[in-house]
Design a protein around this motif. Structure first.
Motif, PDB file in Angstrom:
ATOM      1  N   GLU A 110      20.354  30.627  28.594  1.00  0.00           N
ATOM      2  CA  GLU A 110      20.221  31.898  27.881  1.00  0.00           C
ATOM      3  C   GLU A 110      20.127  33.074  28.852  1.00  0.00           C
ATOM      4  O   GLU A 110      20.687  34.144  28.592  1.00  0.00           O
ATOM      5  CB  GLU A 110      19.010  31.862  26.961  1.00  0.00           C
ATOM      6  CG  GLU A 110      19.191  30.951  25.764  1.00  0.00           C
ATOM      7  CD  GLU A 110      17.937  30.815  24.920  1.00  0.00           C
ATOM      8  OE1 GLU A 110      16.837  31.198  25.392  1.00  0.00           O
ATOM      9  OE2 GLU A 110      18.054  30.320  23.788  1.00  0.00           O
ATOM     10  N   THR A 140      21.486  23.547  20.128  1.00  0.00           N
ATOM     11  CA  THR A 140      21.893  24.468  19.061  1.00  0.00           C
ATOM     12  C   THR A 140      21.560  25.908  19.420  1.00  0.00           C
ATOM     13  O   THR A 140      22.383  26.813  19.232  1.00  0.00           O
ATOM     14  CB  THR A 140      21.188  24.079  17.744  1.00  0.00           C
ATOM     15  OG1 THR A 140      21.447  22.699  17.478  1.00  0.00           O
ATOM     16  CG2 THR A 140      21.683  24.918  16.591  1.00  0.00           C
ATOM     17  N   THR A 141      20.362  26.114  19.971  1.00  0.00           N
ATOM     18  CA  THR A 141      19.939  27.467  20.344  1.00  0.00           C
ATOM     19  C   THR A 141      20.823  28.043  21.439  1.00  0.00           C
ATOM     20  O   THR A 141      21.250  29.198  21.371  1.00  0.00           O
ATOM     21  CB  THR A 141      18.467  27.443  20.806  1.00  0.00           C
ATOM     22  OG1 THR A 141      17.666  26.863  19.785  1.00  0.00           O
ATOM     23  CG2 THR A 141      17.968  28.835  21.121  1.00  0.00           C
ATOM     24  N   ALA A 144      24.319  28.885  20.164  1.00  0.00           N
ATOM     25  CA  ALA A 144      24.313  30.146  19.406  1.00  0.00           C
ATOM     26  C   ALA A 144      24.240  31.342  20.348  1.00  0.00           C
ATOM     27  O   ALA A 144      24.893  32.369  20.120  1.00  0.00           O
ATOM     28  CB  ALA A 144      23.140  30.169  18.435  1.00  0.00           C
ATOM     29  N   SER A 145      23.472  31.216  21.407  1.00  0.00           N
ATOM     30  CA  SER A 145      23.352  32.307  22.378  1.00  0.00           C
ATOM     31  C   SER A 145      24.676  32.544  23.099  1.00  0.00           C
ATOM     32  O   SER A 145      25.060  33.683  23.343  1.00  0.00           O
ATOM     33  CB  SER A 145      22.242  31.968  23.373  1.00  0.00           C
ATOM     34  OG  SER A 145      22.069  33.009  24.289  1.00  0.00           O
ATOM     35  N   ALA A 147      27.658  31.797  21.885  1.00  0.00           N
ATOM     36  CA  ALA A 147      28.591  32.356  20.900  1.00  0.00           C
ATOM     37  C   ALA A 147      28.337  33.843  20.686  1.00  0.00           C
ATOM     38  O   ALA A 147      29.282  34.627  20.497  1.00  0.00           O
ATOM     39  CB  ALA A 147      28.466  31.608  19.578  1.00  0.00           C
ATOM     40  N   LYS A 148      27.079  34.228  20.719  1.00  0.00           N
ATOM     41  CA  LYS A 148      26.725  35.643  20.544  1.00  0.00           C
ATOM     42  C   LYS A 148      27.201  36.476  21.726  1.00  0.00           C
ATOM     43  O   LYS A 148      27.610  37.617  21.579  1.00  0.00           O
ATOM     44  CB  LYS A 148      25.214  35.757  20.374  1.00  0.00           C
ATOM     45  CG  LYS A 148      24.722  37.143  20.096  1.00  0.00           C
ATOM     46  CD  LYS A 148      23.208  37.120  19.921  1.00  0.00           C
ATOM     47  CE  LYS A 148      22.653  38.509  19.787  1.00  0.00           C
ATOM     48  NZ  LYS A 148      21.185  38.509  19.730  1.00  0.00           N
TER      49      LYS A 148
END
Length: 174
Positions: A110, A140-141, A144-145, A147-148
């Motif tokens: 992240e 998953t977290t 998503a990070s 992808a963002k």
């Protein structure tokens, strides 16, 4: 005579090495003072005292430099202070102690995304997916990070140049 001195030297070497190895603690046993300082740092972090938490964590690492949780918390604090480079370094220190630490891998990934290094973050995601075969929250977290994408960087808007405030001194020729 020559063999006696060599064998005495070898015996002293073996004795010295075995004594130093026997005195070391196993990696699983952290100094209780260091663990207590990390607990206090968590409380300070929860209260919003990031500077105090940072100081407590540095003290915990001075007491026991093998405290992986202290490195992870330092990295979390660095991310909260918008210092992704520093966070990446602290997560890296935690990963040196345990390369399979899912929390450190996710946090480092992240922080890499925040720094703009999405390719390296994808490498961390691949490591997480190989460690936990079934779907896990850390994978998953981080996915998503990624992808963002990285947060938008503030663009400095140019300041308009003030018009000439003295109209009588323009460059007109008489």
């Amino acid at each position: 005579m020559r063999f006696t001195t060599i064998s005495v030297a070898a015996a002293l070497l073996v004795l010295t090495v075995s004594t130093s190895l026997h005195a070391q603690r196993p990696d699983s046993q952290l100094d209780p003072r260091s663990v207590e300082l990390v607990r206090q740092a968590r409380g300070a972090q929860a209260a919003g005292n990031l500077g105090g938490a940072n100081d407590l964590l540095e003290s915990a690492l001075t007491v026991d430099p093998r405290n992986r949780e202290a490195f992870v918390l330092l990295a979390d604090i660095a991310r909260a202070q918008s210092l992704p480079g520093k966070a990446i370094r602290f997560y890296g220190e935690a990963l040196k102690l345990d390369p399979n630490d899912l929390t450190a891998l996710r946090g480092q990934g992240e922080a890499m995304v925040a720094k703009g290094a999405t390719t390296r973050a994808k490498d961390n995601l691949a490591k997480i997916r190989t460690i936990c075969k079934a779907g896990c929250a850390d994978a998953t977290t981080l996915a998503a990070s990624i992808a963002k994408g990285p947060p938008p960087t503030p663009v400095a808007t140019p300041t308009p140049v003030a018009a000439n405030s003295n109209p009588g001194t323009d460059n007109a020729k008489p």
